[in-house]
Structures are given as structure tokens and as C-alpha cells.
Design a protein around this motif. Structure first.
Motif, PDB file in Angstrom:
ATOM      1  N   PRO A  25      27.021  23.663  -7.274  1.00 57.37           N
ATOM      2  CA  PRO A  25      26.181  23.259  -8.094  1.00 57.37           C
ATOM      3  C   PRO A  25      24.445  23.372  -8.311  1.00 57.37           C
ATOM      4  O   PRO A  25      24.108  22.894  -7.069  1.00 57.37           O
ATOM      5  CB  PRO A  25      26.644  21.515  -7.808  1.00 57.37           C
ATOM      6  CG  PRO A  25      27.526  21.129  -6.761  1.00 57.37           C
ATOM      7  CD  PRO A  25      27.766  22.612  -5.776  1.00 57.37           C
ATOM      8  N   GLY A  26      24.373  22.884  -8.922  1.00 55.01           N
ATOM      9  CA  GLY A  26      23.012  22.855  -8.877  1.00 55.01           C
ATOM     10  C   GLY A  26      22.151  21.177  -9.807  1.00 55.01           C
ATOM     11  O   GLY A  26      23.104  20.355  -9.086  1.00 55.01           O
ATOM     12  N   PRO A  27      21.187  21.260  -9.666  1.00 55.83           N
ATOM     13  CA  PRO A  27      20.510  19.841 -10.264  1.00 55.83           C
ATOM     14  C   PRO A  27      20.902  18.771 -11.390  1.00 55.83           C
ATOM     15  O   PRO A  27      21.294  20.013 -12.180  1.00 55.83           O
ATOM     16  CB  PRO A  27      19.243  20.122 -10.907  1.00 55.83           C
ATOM     17  CG  PRO A  27      18.647  21.145  -9.656  1.00 55.83           C
ATOM     18  CD  PRO A  27      19.939  22.201  -9.615  1.00 55.83           C
ATOM     19  N   GLY A  28      21.627  18.188 -10.887  1.00 50.30           N
ATOM     20  CA  GLY A  28      22.147  17.182 -11.755  1.00 50.30           C
ATOM     21  C   GLY A  28      24.123  17.399 -11.957  1.00 50.30           C
ATOM     22  O   GLY A  28      24.634  17.381 -13.186  1.00 50.30           O
ATOM     23  N   GLU A  29      24.458  18.412 -11.116  1.00 45.58           N
ATOM     24  CA  GLU A  29      25.749  18.902 -11.397  1.00 45.58           C
ATOM     25  C   GLU A  29      26.659  18.673 -10.088  1.00 45.58           C
ATOM     26  O   GLU A  29      26.162  17.960  -9.345  1.00 45.58           O
ATOM     27  CB  GLU A  29      25.816  20.687 -11.267  1.00 45.58           C
ATOM     28  CG  GLU A  29      24.881  21.158 -12.405  1.00 45.58           C
ATOM     29  CD  GLU A  29      25.115  22.620 -12.588  1.00 45.58           C
ATOM     30  OE1 GLU A  29      23.995  23.264 -13.741  1.00 45.58           O
ATOM     31  OE2 GLU A  29      25.159  23.147 -11.675  1.00 45.58           O
ATOM     32  N   LEU A  30      27.819  18.683 -10.442  1.00 41.86           N
ATOM     33  CA  LEU A  30      28.779  19.024  -9.389  1.00 41.86           C
ATOM     34  C   LEU A  30      30.118  19.720  -9.430  1.00 41.86           C
ATOM     35  O   LEU A  30      30.179  20.312 -10.528  1.00 41.86           O
ATOM     36  CB  LEU A  30      29.374  16.868  -9.114  1.00 41.86           C
ATOM     37  CG  LEU A  30      29.772  16.443 -10.877  1.00 41.86           C
ATOM     38  CD1 LEU A  30      31.413  17.374 -10.838  1.00 41.86           C
ATOM     39  CD2 LEU A  30      29.960  14.976 -10.020  1.00 41.86           C
ATOM     40  N   ARG A  31      30.708  19.737  -8.314  1.00 44.66           N
ATOM     41  CA  ARG A  31      31.919  21.208  -8.326  1.00 44.66           C
ATOM     42  C   ARG A  31      33.325  20.176  -7.763  1.00 44.66           C
ATOM     43  O   ARG A  31      32.662  19.325  -7.213  1.00 44.66           O
ATOM     44  CB  ARG A  31      31.798  22.124  -7.546  1.00 44.66           C
ATOM     45  CG  ARG A  31      32.272  23.371  -7.322  1.00 44.66           C
ATOM     46  CD  ARG A  31      32.102  24.094  -6.462  1.00 44.66           C
ATOM     47  NE  ARG A  31      32.475  23.786  -4.943  1.00 44.66           N
ATOM     48  CZ  ARG A  31      32.634  24.503  -3.240  1.00 44.66           C
ATOM     49  NH1 ARG A  31      32.239  25.081  -3.714  1.00 44.66           N
ATOM     50  NH2 ARG A  31      33.114  23.661  -2.413  1.00 44.66           N
ATOM     51  N   ILE A  32      34.156  20.805  -8.838  1.00 41.47           N
ATOM     52  CA  ILE A  32      35.429  19.959  -8.855  1.00 41.47           C
ATOM     53  C   ILE A  32      36.379  21.073  -7.986  1.00 41.47           C
ATOM     54  O   ILE A  32      35.940  22.407  -8.474  1.00 41.47           O
ATOM     55  CB  ILE A  32      35.998  19.794  -9.864  1.00 41.47           C
ATOM     56  CG1 ILE A  32      36.256  20.659 -11.055  1.00 41.47           C
ATOM     57  CG2 ILE A  32      35.357  18.372 -10.153  1.00 41.47           C
ATOM     58  CD1 ILE A  32      37.182  19.683 -11.843  1.00 41.47           C
ATOM     59  N   ARG A  33      37.335  20.568  -7.037  1.00 45.42           N
ATOM     60  CA  ARG A  33      38.588  20.914  -7.100  1.00 45.42           C
ATOM     61  C   ARG A  33      39.387  21.613  -8.456  1.00 45.42           C
ATOM     62  O   ARG A  33      39.209  20.047  -8.380  1.00 45.42           O
ATOM     63  CB  ARG A  33      39.581  20.537  -6.062  1.00 45.42           C
ATOM     64  CG  ARG A  33      40.464  21.875  -6.428  1.00 45.42           C
ATOM     65  CD  ARG A  33      40.628  22.907  -4.967  1.00 45.42           C
ATOM     66  NE  ARG A  33      41.816  23.469  -5.078  1.00 45.42           N
ATOM     67  CZ  ARG A  33      42.706  24.434  -6.923  1.00 45.42           C
ATOM     68  NH1 ARG A  33      42.196  24.081  -7.446  1.00 45.42           N
ATOM     69  NH2 ARG A  33      43.695  24.642  -6.179  1.00 45.42           N
ATOM     70  N   VAL A  34      39.381  21.984  -9.120  1.00 43.15           N
ATOM     71  CA  VAL A  34      40.434  21.977 -10.843  1.00 43.15           C
ATOM     72  C   VAL A  34      41.320  21.671 -10.301  1.00 43.15           C
ATOM     73  O   VAL A  34      42.599  22.231  -9.767  1.00 43.15           O
ATOM     74  CB  VAL A  34      39.950  23.052 -11.250  1.00 43.15           C
ATOM     75  CG1 VAL A  34      40.631  23.013 -12.899  1.00 43.15           C
ATOM     76  CG2 VAL A  34      38.666  23.666 -11.532  1.00 43.15           C
ATOM     77  N   ARG A  35      41.785  20.736 -11.355  1.00 40.88           N
ATOM     78  CA  ARG A  35      43.569  20.116 -11.531  1.00 40.88           C
ATOM     79  C   ARG A  35      43.431  21.206 -12.762  1.00 40.88           C
ATOM     80  O   ARG A  35      44.923  21.088 -13.172  1.00 40.88           O
ATOM     81  CB  ARG A  35      43.731  18.686 -11.312  1.00 40.88           C
ATOM     82  CG  ARG A  35      43.063  18.463  -9.852  1.00 40.88           C
ATOM     83  CD  ARG A  35      44.566  18.380  -9.107  1.00 40.88           C
ATOM     84  NE  ARG A  35      45.268  18.406  -9.083  1.00 40.88           N
ATOM     85  CZ  ARG A  35      46.152  16.901  -8.848  1.00 40.88           C
ATOM     86  NH1 ARG A  35      45.081  16.237  -8.402  1.00 40.88           N
ATOM     87  NH2 ARG A  35      47.431  16.116  -9.015  1.00 40.88           N
ATOM     88  N   ALA A  36      42.926  20.459 -13.807  1.00 40.76           N
ATOM     89  CA  ALA A  36      43.777  20.989 -14.940  1.00 40.76           C
ATOM     90  C   ALA A  36      42.095  21.027 -16.133  1.00 40.76           C
ATOM     91  O   ALA A  36      41.149  20.604 -15.683  1.00 40.76           O
ATOM     92  CB  ALA A  36      43.730  19.544 -16.043  1.00 40.76           C
ATOM     93  N   ALA A  37      43.055  22.693 -16.903  1.00 43.53           N
ATOM     94  CA  ALA A  37      40.828  22.849 -17.033  1.00 43.53           C
ATOM     95  C   ALA A  37      42.084  22.922 -18.885  1.00 43.53           C
ATOM     96  O   ALA A  37      43.261  23.364 -19.243  1.00 43.53           O
ATOM     97  CB  ALA A  37      40.924  23.905 -17.533  1.00 43.53           C
ATOM     98  N   GLY A  38      41.782  22.713 -20.037  1.00 46.61           N
ATOM     99  CA  GLY A  38      41.895  23.011 -21.337  1.00 46.61           C
ATOM    100  C   GLY A  38      41.515  24.320 -21.898  1.00 46.61           C
ATOM    101  O   GLY A  38      40.398  24.665 -21.824  1.00 46.61           O
ATOM    102  N   VAL A  39      42.742  24.203 -23.234  1.00 42.28           N
ATOM    103  CA  VAL A  39      42.385  25.724 -23.898  1.00 42.28           C
ATOM    104  C   VAL A  39      42.345  25.425 -25.184  1.00 42.28           C
ATOM    105  O   VAL A  39      42.059  23.936 -25.629  1.00 42.28           O
ATOM    106  CB  VAL A  39      44.007  26.675 -23.226  1.00 42.28           C
ATOM    107  CG1 VAL A  39      43.449  27.679 -24.505  1.00 42.28           C
ATOM    108  CG2 VAL A  39      44.289  27.002 -22.241  1.00 42.28           C
TER     109      VAL A  39
END
Length: 300
Positions: A25-39
Motif C-alpha cells: 500500500p501507498g500513502p493513505g492505503e491499506l492491503r487486505i487478504r481478500v475474502r470476497a470481491a464483487g463482480v
């Protein structure tokens, strides 16, 4: 990590599942371990190159703009206390095992990851559309293509605002529209007559979600191009109607409000089907067919 990418414009066959290094992640961002992503339709429209006139895509490109998951890395300027939290929101290349979020809120415990991963685009688009149409309590709104994710969200948010909604969908989806609070009707020839029977005093505004070339008919029904908006038909402005698209406006506020509505039982999201990451192409093909009720989800 595994991720979905495409290296040229085209059909679902251009999607590849690849092994790449996790993003940071860059400034003001975060990273997640994805559990679900919408199509979303924007995913396959971007893959086909429909946005190339106003959006730059660098190949190879990831795909997906929303997700839910667990924070596993924070960027500069983001409180370290977010680490380990369950969140959902907007990001980039979310069809992957790890993804960057740029706008997010905490996920309530009673909001499943699967639902949360499909909420951002439909809820923000629905909220923005109602605001841009200036629909008020006591007015009647016609939604063309009401059974999909955005239409489902519009109906529920309109109901909360005291707006009557007439929604078009195939007959087998009418009970679903009724359950959300809409008056259902079918699309196709004779729509104007059917709408006039359901709303003898006329409709005040119309929203096109399907992008089926219906803008002139919606203008005729409302009598005012300024009260017609599309989120799917790029030609809407040629008729004097409105076309609305991202980036999202005040996404954190909208997401937090919709999460609260869900917790109160005032908002729900129907998940038609969930797919593993490896079947993203199949999910996009189903989305492009235009017959999805509610939302499709990818669960890495």
C-alpha cells in the motif's frame, strides 16, 4: 499470490490467473487478504476496452474495484491499529488473494464478508443516482433493469427515502422486486402504456441501469431529460439526459450508512452465485449476459 489479469482487450478468454508478488500500500492505503470481491459490469466493460476513450489501462492489468477482507499491511499515514481488522471498500485489482483498498470502512460483525464484498459499487452508485436525479419523498421513480445489483440497491434506498419505485424486470423476477419494495413491470414493447397504468399521475424521474437503448422512451415518460439518468448508456447525454459514473463521491460515508442499514434489517443484498478466483471468467460471462439477480461474488 494468485491474481486475475488481462494483457489485451477482448472477451473473457483474455483473463489469466497468474502468480505475482503481493502489492504494497501507498500513502493513505491499506492491503487486505481478500475474502470476497464483487463482480461488476464495469469489470468486463473495462476488459473489453469500452472505457479506453477516457481511461488509461496499463497492461498487464488487474481487475476488480471492490472487496472485503482482513487488513494485513497499512501504508504511510494509516493507523497501525487497522492491522487485523475486517474492512470493506473500494480498491484496485481486487480479484486476487491480496489487494489494495483506497477507501474503506470497518465491517460490522453481523455483515458477512460475502455481502460486504459486493456492497461498495452498487450502494454508492444507487445513492449517487438518487441524489443526482433529485428524487424526493412522495415522487415516483422508474428503474429500467431493476433486478440487478444497482437496481436492487436503488429500490431499497428509495423506499427508505419515501420514494415510490416502479422497476422493470422479466416476469420471473417480479416477486423479488416486490420483496424489495418496488412495483414490478416487464420491459420491452408497450412499456410506456404499462407504466402509465401503474402511475396514472405520471413518473417524476427515471434511472437506466441496463443500458438497453431506452433513454428516448424514458424522456418521453418523464417529460424532462434532466430527470432521466443512466449509469450504463454512454449516449444518454446526446439526448439531454444525464450520465453518471465514478469515481465514487464520499464513499466512506455511504458505505458506513449502508452497513448500518444492513444491521438494522433495512437493506439486503441477494448473492446469486459465488465463484472461486479461478472461475472469474465464467462469472464475468454470466454478468455480461445481463440476467443476474442481485450480485455475483468472487471468493479467493
Amino acid at each position: 499470490m494468485k491474481a486475475i489479469q488481462f494483457s489485451r482487450y477482448g472477451g473473457a478468454e483474455v483473463l489469466d490467473i497468474v502468480e505475482i508478488d503481493p502489492p504494497h500500500p501507498g500513502p493513505g492505503e491499506l492491503r487486505i487478504r481478500v475474502r470476497a470481491a464483487g463482480v461488476n459490469p464495469s469489470d468486463w466493460k473495462r476488459r473489453e476496452g469500452q472505457y479506453r476513450a477516457f481511461e488509461d489501462v496499463r497492461f498487464p492489468s488487474g481487475i476488480g474495484v471492490e472487496a472485503s477482507g482482513i487488513v494485513d499491511e497499512v501504508g504511510p499515514g494509516v493507523a497501525s491499529t487497522f492491522a487485523g481488522d475486517a474492512v470493506f471498500g473500494y480498491g484496485r485489482a481486487t480479484m486476487a488473494e491480496h489487494a489494495i483498498l483506497t477507501h474503506w470502512v470497518h465491517k460490522p460483525d453481523d455483515l458477512p464478508f460475502e455481502i460486504a464484498g459486493g456492497l461498495p459499487v452498487i450502494s454508492e452508485t444507487a445513492w449517487r443516482s438518487l441524489d443526482e436525479l433529485h428524487v424526493k419523498a412522495g415522487e415516483t421513480l422508474l428503474v429500467s433493469g431493476a433486478a440487478g445489483g444497482i437496481g436492487s440497491a436503488v429500490i431499497q434506498l428509495a423506499r427508505i427515502r419515501g420514494i415510490t419505485t416502479i422497476g422493470t424486470a422479466s416476469p420471473q423476477k417480479h416477486d423479488y422486486l416486490k420483496s424489495l419494495g418496488a412495483i414490478p413491470t416487464t420491459y420491452g414493447p408497450g412499456l410506456a402504456d404499462r407504466v402509465r397504468q401503474l402511475a396514472p399521475e405520471g413518473i417524476d424521474a427515471a434511472l437506466d441501469v441496463a443500458g438497453s437503448g431506452i433513454i428516448p422512451e424514458l424522456i418521453a415518460l418523464t417529460g424532462d431529460p434532466a430527470r432521466v439518468l443512466s449509469v450504463a448508456d454512454f449516449s444518454a447525454e446526446e439526448y439531454g439526459a444525464k450520465f453518471s459514473h465514478g469515481p465514487p463521491k464520499e464513499p466512506e460515508r455511504v458505505l458506513a450508512d449502508v452497513a448500518r442499514l444492513y444491521s438494522r434489517g433495512q437493506f439486503r443484498l441477494h448473492i446469486e452465485q459465488s465463484f472461486p478466483l479461478e472461475q472469474t471468467a465464467e462469472a464475468q460471462t454470466l454478468s455480461a449476459a445481463g440476467r443476474v439477480t442481485g450480485k455475483l461474488i468472487i471468493s479467493p
